[in-house]
Every structure is written in structure tokens, then in C-alpha cells.
Design a protein around this motif. Structure first.
Motif, PDB file in Angstrom:
ATOM      1  N   SER A 195       5.834   5.097   2.122  1.00 32.08           N
ATOM      2  CA  SER A 195       5.452   6.479   2.419  1.00 32.08           C
ATOM      3  C   SER A 195       6.381   7.437   1.698  1.00 32.08           C
ATOM      4  O   SER A 195       7.547   7.107   1.417  1.00 32.08           O
ATOM      5  CB  SER A 195       5.534   6.734   3.927  1.00 32.08           C
ATOM      6  N   VAL A 196       5.880   8.629   1.406  1.00 37.77           N
ATOM      7  CA  VAL A 196       6.729   9.702   0.899  1.00 37.77           C
ATOM      8  C   VAL A 196       6.841  10.805   1.949  1.00 37.77           C
ATOM      9  O   VAL A 196       7.216  11.933   1.648  1.00 37.77           O
ATOM     10  CB  VAL A 196       6.214  10.248  -0.445  1.00 37.77           C
ATOM     11  N   PHE A 237       8.081  -1.551   5.925  1.00 38.10           N
ATOM     12  CA  PHE A 237       7.787  -0.146   5.652  1.00 38.10           C
ATOM     13  C   PHE A 237       8.969   0.457   4.906  1.00 38.10           C
ATOM     14  O   PHE A 237      10.120   0.305   5.319  1.00 38.10           O
ATOM     15  CB  PHE A 237       7.551   0.607   6.968  1.00 38.10           C
ATOM     16  N   GLY A 238       8.684   1.136   3.785  1.00 39.33           N
ATOM     17  CA  GLY A 238       9.737   1.732   2.978  1.00 39.33           C
ATOM     18  C   GLY A 238       9.445   3.188   2.674  1.00 39.33           C
ATOM     19  O   GLY A 238       8.339   3.696   2.910  1.00 39.33           O
ATOM     20  N   LEU A 239      10.431   3.862   2.108  1.00 41.65           N
ATOM     21  CA  LEU A 239      10.368   5.297   1.854  1.00 41.65           C
ATOM     22  C   LEU A 239      10.649   5.587   0.389  1.00 41.65           C
ATOM     23  O   LEU A 239      11.408   4.872  -0.268  1.00 41.65           O
ATOM     24  CB  LEU A 239      11.418   6.010   2.731  1.00 41.65           C
ATOM     25  N   GLY A 240      10.030   6.652  -0.113  1.00 49.80           N
ATOM     26  CA  GLY A 240      10.305   7.079  -1.481  1.00 49.80           C
ATOM     27  C   GLY A 240      10.157   8.585  -1.614  1.00 49.80           C
ATOM     28  O   GLY A 240       9.610   9.254  -0.736  1.00 49.80           O
ATOM     29  N   GLU A 241      10.661   9.111  -2.733  1.00 48.79           N
ATOM     30  CA  GLU A 241      10.606  10.559  -2.962  1.00 48.79           C
ATOM     31  C   GLU A 241       9.376  10.988  -3.745  1.00 48.79           C
ATOM     32  O   GLU A 241       9.119  12.176  -3.888  1.00 48.79           O
ATOM     33  CB  GLU A 241      11.864  11.018  -3.704  1.00 48.79           C
ATOM     34  N   LEU A 288       0.850  -1.195   0.000  1.00 48.85           N
ATOM     35  CA  LEU A 288       0.000   0.000   0.000  1.00 48.85           C
ATOM     36  C   LEU A 288       0.880   1.237   0.000  1.00 48.85           C
ATOM     37  O   LEU A 288       1.708   1.419   0.895  1.00 48.85           O
ATOM     38  CB  LEU A 288      -0.914   0.025   1.226  1.00 48.85           C
ATOM     39  N   SER A 289       0.709   2.078  -1.012  1.00 44.95           N
ATOM     40  CA  SER A 289       1.458   3.325  -1.093  1.00 44.95           C
ATOM     41  C   SER A 289       0.640   4.474  -0.518  1.00 44.95           C
ATOM     42  O   SER A 289      -0.580   4.529  -0.707  1.00 44.95           O
ATOM     43  CB  SER A 289       1.810   3.633  -2.556  1.00 44.95           C
ATOM     44  N   HIS A 290       1.313   5.394   0.117  1.00 43.67           N
ATOM     45  CA  HIS A 290       0.691   6.555   0.767  1.00 43.67           C
ATOM     46  C   HIS A 290      -0.140   6.087   1.974  1.00 43.67           C
ATOM     47  O   HIS A 290       0.368   6.029   3.070  1.00 43.67           O
ATOM     48  CB  HIS A 290      -0.147   7.390  -0.206  1.00 43.67           C
ATOM     49  N   VAL A 344      14.636   2.650   7.712  1.00 52.28           N
ATOM     50  CA  VAL A 344      13.507   2.539   6.782  1.00 52.28           C
ATOM     51  C   VAL A 344      13.944   2.900   5.368  1.00 52.28           C
ATOM     52  O   VAL A 344      13.556   2.253   4.383  1.00 52.28           O
ATOM     53  CB  VAL A 344      12.346   3.445   7.248  1.00 52.28           C
ATOM     54  N   ALA A 345      14.748   3.954   5.230  1.00 56.18           N
ATOM     55  CA  ALA A 345      15.173   4.442   3.914  1.00 56.18           C
ATOM     56  C   ALA A 345      16.195   3.534   3.245  1.00 56.18           C
ATOM     57  O   ALA A 345      16.475   3.696   2.049  1.00 56.18           O
ATOM     58  CB  ALA A 345      15.763   5.847   4.052  1.00 56.18           C
TER      59      ALA A 345
END
Length: 407
Positions: A268-269, A289-293, A238-240, A333-334
Motif C-alpha cells: 500500500s501507499v 503487507f508492506g508500505l511504499g511511497e 498485489l499493489s494498491h 509494516v514499514a
């Protein structure tokens, strides 16, 4: 290869040996040892797993181009329409823009990427093919997975489903979806297509979920139900999903437990909202849980620098993190957090204090950064960086070593 005098996760100075793309040994730094050929000088820098951007839209980038007036309109459809009206008129071609953006990401320490590629009746496969081209150009410098993404919905325009399947047939890695209730207004049909194509081509699922409050929870429950019934545990993200914590505490707890049980991951961004599910609770429950720009200075917004360390700062800031352990968790996370989504064989973060990725046997995707502590590295975001992918130095001093800049 020897990386001398580095501090893994800002710990004591060490010498790290790399062999066949893996960490072979980590030992206390020997200051008497003479430098040898092929040695990477650590110079006391911090050693980290390289960054993993698991939510980026490479296909809409304007990195490297002049700033332009923001003309987007409210809502997903309004912003998407603005992109449609302008993306073909950029100062340089799309393929060159996408490759240049990926190159800048690698130069700053990101060697694992999950990028969306918009597919619809307007762009057809043009954006997807531009991301494929960049992936192939930098195959030796980064691992890239491509999500075929129905940014304009699946049901609103005839022919969309055909183009989505064409991209999957061409080799896309992940099937995307978006706001089953709010955009397509038919969650059953929308999810029928998303999960149906994912099953047919044996790929993962990644669904944008911007929906508010109880609507977002309803869609999340439908997605979880499909995941359970179809046996797709560990293959759905699930994004966002930044509104899932807005209903009540018991609903939040139920969702967290469900995601942990079904190994539904989240990306998440780091948006400016307090309605997201608490990151520490998600981690403690075992949710990946991961991170993106997200966008890269594109037709949606002027934000984005290609530096995931910037977005790590933002993740810590919007979560109100001040303690060193929690800021370190944002960095975990990142790095490994996102890696565990791209490759489910990578263990999920076990706790907010877990700092994996630098042990003997771990893959040598690494970044050396300047800083006194983990917190200072996140706060200062220095530029003295060296980047390795699969045990090979691919960037140094914010420059990719094997490719010239397209600008």
C-alpha cells in the motif's frame, strides 16, 4: 561493532553487538562501560529495523528539482501520457535523478527497496537501465529489487511485450502488471503475458490494481486462480488494491482468507480511501503487507519526501489508528512487513502487536531514530538518524557516508 545505549522498539536501554552483519547479542545498557573504537553511540535513541519501501517508482522522480505545475490528466492513461510528454525535459538527466533519490531514501533509513521501472515502446529500457545504475551505485548501502513495469499496459501498443522480456532477460527481479480489465481490457491475455514471462524467467509477480469494486475483485480472483494453478504461492503481490473492501463484508473476508492461503502479499501507499481491506484483519489472517511511497514528487503528483517514516504516519492516519499498539503496527509494516515480501524467508508479522527484527540472529539492517516512544517517533519524525546496512553504518545525520550528493 557495538551500538550502545539504544532502546529496541523503544524498550529499555540496551547495548547491541553486531557481528558479520547480524545481531550477535542484546544486553542491558552498562552506563559504566567506556566507549571503544568502532562503537556507535545510541544516545538513548530508538532502535528499529531499517525501513523497507516495497512500492516506489524511482524512474519517474523529480526529487531535488524545482516544483513544477501539475499537468496530469485524470486516469492511468492520462497521467502516464503526461509523464511521457515531460520526463525527458527535466533539468538534469534521468540517471542522476534516480541515483539522487535512492541516496536520499538511504540517508533517511530505507535500506531495502522494491522499485518499479517503466518499460514500453516510448522509453524502451532507458528507465529500467537508470534504476539498474542506481542499484549498482549504492549496492553497498541498500538492497534493491527491480520490477519491470508495463505502465502503459501490455496489449495497447505493439512491441511492449518484447521490451518487457528484454528487461527480464537483462536481469529484472520481478514481473509487473497493471489493471488487466480496466486498462488492457483483456484480463486473460494480460495475465497470460504476466504469468508466462514470470514462469519463463522464474521471477515473482507484482500487479498494480487500481480497479474499482466488483471489477477489482474479479481481477483479484483471476490472479489468485493463476497463483494456485501455477504453484506460485508466495511469489505474487498485489499493489494498491484499495477498492477490494468496497463490495461487501463476506467478499472482503473471502479475499483475505484466499490471500492468506496462497501467500499473496499486498503493498500500500496509504491512499485516502476507506474501501481497502482492513489492515488489522489482513495481519491477523497472516497476509504479508508492506508500505511504499509510490511516486517521488514526479509528473504524477507533488507528493513524496524519500522518508518512509512520513508515509508511516500517513498509513496510521488513513487507517484511523490512535492506539499506541496500532501506530506501532504501522511502523512494523514499514520495516519488517515489507522485508517479508522482498524475502519470503523473513517471517510475516504474526499480529498487530508483533515487533520483530531486533533479536539475536536477525540481519543488522537498522535505523536509530530520536523519540520518546514509538508513537512520538512516528508523529515527530525526527532527523537524528543513524542507518546500518548489513552491519555497516551507511548514513548518519541524513547523509550517506560513502557517496557524495549528485546535486
Amino acid at each position: 561493532m557495538l551500538i550502545s545505549n539504544v532502546r529496541p522498539w523503544a524498550a529499555e536501554a540496551s547495548d547491541v553487538v553486531i557481528d558479520q552483519g547480524r545481531i550477535a547479542s542484546v544486553s542491558p545498557h552498562d552506563p559504566q562501560r567506556r566507549p571503544g573504537a568502532g562503537e556507535v553511540p545510541g544516545r538513548g535513541r530508538i532502535l528499529l529495523p531499517s525501513f523497507t519501501d516495497v512500492h516506489v517508482h524511482l524512474d519517474s522522480t523529480r526529487i531535488g528539482l524545482p516544483f513544477r505545475e501539475h499537468t496530469g490528466r485524470p486516469g492511468v492513461w492520462g497521467m502516464m501520457s503526461n509523464d511521457r510528454e515531460h520526463w525527458r525535459d527535466a533539468e538534469i538527466g534521468l540517471e542522476e535523478r534516480v541515483a539522487g533519490t535512492l541516496e536520499r531514501m538511504i540517508a533517511r533509513g530505507t535500506t531495502r527497496v522494491r522499485s518499479f521501472a517503466q518499460v514500453d515502446v516510448d522509453c524502451k529500457l532507458e528507465k529500467y537501465e537508470a534504476v539498474v545504475s542506481a542499484k549498482e551505485k549504492f549496492a553497498a548501502e541498500a538492497e534493491v529489487q527491480i520490477i519491470v513495469f508495463p505502465q502503459a499496459g501490455i496489449l495497447l501498443e505493439d512491441g511492449t511485450e518484447k521490451y518487457l522480456e528484454d528487461a527480464l532477460r537483462a536481469g529484472a527481479d520481478v514481473m509487473g502488471g497493471i489493471d488487466p480489465c480496466a486498462l488492457d481490457r483483456d484480463p486473460v491475455r494480460h495475465l497470460d503475458v504476466v504469468f508466462g514471462l514470470a514462469e519463463k524467467y522464474q521471477v515473482d509477480v507484482d500487479i498494480h490494481l487500481h480497479e474499482p469494486g466488483t471489477m477489482g475483485v474479479f481481477s483479484a480472483d483471476l490472479i489468485a486462480e493463476r497463483t494456485r494453478v501455477l504453484g506460485m504461492q508466495g511469489r505474487v503481490n498485489l499493489s494498491h488494491a484499495y477498492e477490494l473492501g468496497s463490495v461487501d463484508e463476506s467478499t472482503s473476508r473471502r479475499l483475505i482468507d484466499t490471500f492468506a492461503e496462497l501467500d499473496i502479499s499486498m503493498t500500500s501507499v496509504a491512499p485516502s480511501t476507506s474501501n481497502h481491506l482492513p489492515l488489522d484483519q489482513l495481519t491477523d489472517a497472516g497476509v504479508r503487507f508492506g508500505l511504499g511511497e509510490d511516486g517521488q514528487r514526479d509528473y504524477w503528483s507533488p507528493y513524496g519526501t524519500c522518508d518512509l517514516l512520513d508515509r508511516t504516519w500517513q498509513l496510521a492516519f488513513v487507517n484511523g489508528f490512535r492506539r499506541d499498539e496500532l501506530i506501532g503496527h504501522a511502523l512494523a509494516v514499514a520495516t519488517i512487513g515489507g522485508a517479508s515480501i522482498m524475502d519470503r524467508d523473513v517471517p510475516r508479522l504474526a499480529s498487530v502487536g508483533d515487533r520483530p527484527g531486533l533479536s539475536v540472529g536477525d540481519r543488522a539492517d537498522l535505523v536509530l531514530v530520536d523519540g520518546e516512544t514509538i508513537t512520538s517517533a512516528v508523529m515527530d519524525r525526527g532527523t537524528d538518524r543513524t542507518v546500518l546496512h548489513d552491519g555497516v553504518v551507511v548514513a548518519d545525520g541524513l547523509t550517506v557516508l560513502s557517496a557524495g550528493s549528485p546535486y
